[in-house]
Design an enzyme around this catalytic site. Structure first.
Site, PDB file in Angstrom:
ATOM      1  N   CYS A  22       0.860  -1.235   0.075  1.00  0.00           N
ATOM      2  CA  CYS A  22      -0.120   0.113  -0.161  1.00  0.00           C
ATOM      3  C   CYS A  22       0.970   1.337  -0.082  1.00  0.00           C
ATOM      4  O   CYS A  22       0.502   2.513  -0.002  1.00  0.00           O
ATOM      5  CB  CYS A  22      -0.863   0.178   1.187  1.00  0.00           C
ATOM      6  SG  CYS A  22      -0.009   0.154   2.749  1.00  0.00           S
ATOM      7  N   GLU A  36      -1.439   1.426  -4.990  1.00  0.00           N
ATOM      8  CA  GLU A  36      -0.893   0.204  -4.501  1.00  0.00           C
ATOM      9  C   GLU A  36      -0.181  -0.366  -5.866  1.00  0.00           C
ATOM     10  O   GLU A  36      -0.488  -0.430  -6.770  1.00  0.00           O
ATOM     11  CB  GLU A  36      -1.993  -0.780  -4.126  1.00  0.00           C
ATOM     12  CG  GLU A  36      -2.741  -0.300  -2.796  1.00  0.00           C
ATOM     13  CD  GLU A  36      -3.172  -0.824  -1.760  1.00  0.00           C
ATOM     14  OE1 GLU A  36      -2.895  -2.055  -1.769  1.00  0.00           O
ATOM     15  OE2 GLU A  36      -3.809  -0.266  -0.613  1.00  0.00           O
TER      16      GLU A  36
END
Length: 362
Positions: free
Chosen positions: A320, A354
């Site tokens: 992330c 991401e």
């Protein structure tokens, strides 16, 4: 541009810019063109949290710019939020403004929804919640057809349930997940499906066993289990571990075990640095780990965990925070090469995204 109201005409341009920026950042480690997974341009976010602005006997949904917490922006629409959230916002607000019991000292409202249509509302207060509040909310639940729970300091009042059930269709199979209020879930449902599908494609026809660190409620673990002989997964959050156990049973998975351990603790366990009582029924030496999957928090992998996973033939690393993933790749690419590279637009109209890489031993 206000994030609650977006111009979808700009979506492809901003995605192209993010992809170009990330492609350049990853150049030291791979010359692969990334597999790009776009988000729906609107109504993609399944979770939302609003501050409740109290003024003149009325309350409204509000947001604040970072660093400007005394200047609220009243929210009348939320185009990044799911259609379910947008449908619930007006009648809920009308009901709150029509009841002093519901409105008084309410300071936050949270929505949790799913692609499959389930929803949960949390009302958070600066006051104790008593019988009058509960009676009002039970009536409101019936009117909206959605469970509502209340929170205040040291109090959580669950009238029906504190979770939603998500159902994700991936490659012709439906997976079911219990998602508990207050615990981590992927905010962008369609991107979550893309990430799981991509991870499964990276593990097709693989032999041996899978180790997963940071498994959460089993989001990746459960669909990937069918690709391996055995799966061992770890997670530190007790709430997530309990949800994962229920999700394992709900999906009929019989080759998957969950351990409540941090990645640092598992590294110590597999290296036999010290014993753990939670591992007394597990023989780590019986596993033939061919692949490790990591999806760490924004801080990325600590040095010891990074060194530990470098011993695996295959590493599936979903991040992330590409910045910390790049820091880890500086070490991991000493022993592995990147075989696949993906970009997932989890957060459209922001600088965040991401990324995923599949690394194989050199």
């Amino acid at each position: 541009m206000a994030l609650h109201r977006v111009n979808t005409d700009d979506y492809q341009q901003q995605l192209d810019q993010k992809v170009a920026r990330l492609r350049e950042a990853y150049t030291p480690y791979t010359d692969l063109q990334p597999e790009v997974f776009p988000s729906p341009p609107s109504h993609y976010r399944l979770r939302a949290e609003f501050k409740m602005w109290q003024d003149g006997g009325r309350v409204d949904y509000a947001m604040y710019k970072q660093g400007e917490y005394k200047k609220p922006f009243v929210i009348e629409e939320f185009t990044v939020g799911s259609e379910r959230i947008n449908a619930l916002m007006p009648p809920l607000l009308d009901a709150i403004n029509g009841s002093e019991i519901l409105r008084k000292r309410l300071f936050c409202t949270e929505f949790l929804t799913t692609l499959s249509g389930d929803a949960l509302i949390t009302l958070i207060y600066h006051k104790p919640l008593g019988e009058e509040w509960e009676a009002e909310v039970r009536t409101l639940q019936e009117r909206l057809g959605v469970p509502i729970l209340g929170r205040s300091r040291k109090q959580k009042l669950v009238l029906e349930r504190d979770y939603v059930i998500e159902k994700l269709d991936i490659n012709g199979r439906t997976y079911q997940y219990k998602q508990v209020e207050g615990s981590f879930t992927q905010p962008n449902g369609e991107i979550c499906r893309s990430m799981i599908g991509w991870a499964k494609s990276c593990c097709e026809d693989k032999t041996g066993d899978l180790l997963e660190l940071y498994c959460g409620n089993g989001n990746f673990t459960i669909p990937l289990a069918e690709n391996f002989r055995q799966v061992l997964a770890t997670e530190i959050s007790k709430v997530s571990v309990n949800a994962a156990q229920e999700n394992i049973a709900a999906n009929g998975v019989d080759n998957l075990a969950i351990l409540r351990l941090s990645s640092e603790e598992f590294t110590q366990a597999i290296d036999k640095v010290r014993p753990f009582r939670r591992l007394k029924d597990f023989d780590l030496d019986s596993y033939d780990f061919s692949t490790v999957l990591v999806d760490p928090p924004r801080a990325g992998l600590d040095a010891d965990t990074c060194a530990m996973i470098a011993r695996f033939p295959r590493i599936l690393y979903i991040s992330c925070n590409p910045e910390t993933q790049l820091e880890n790749l500086a070490e991991l690419t000493k022993t592995h090469r990147i075989k696949r590279f993906a970009i997932f637009d989890q957060f459209p109209y922001t600088d965040h995204t991401e990324s995923g890489v599949l690394l194989v031993k050199k």
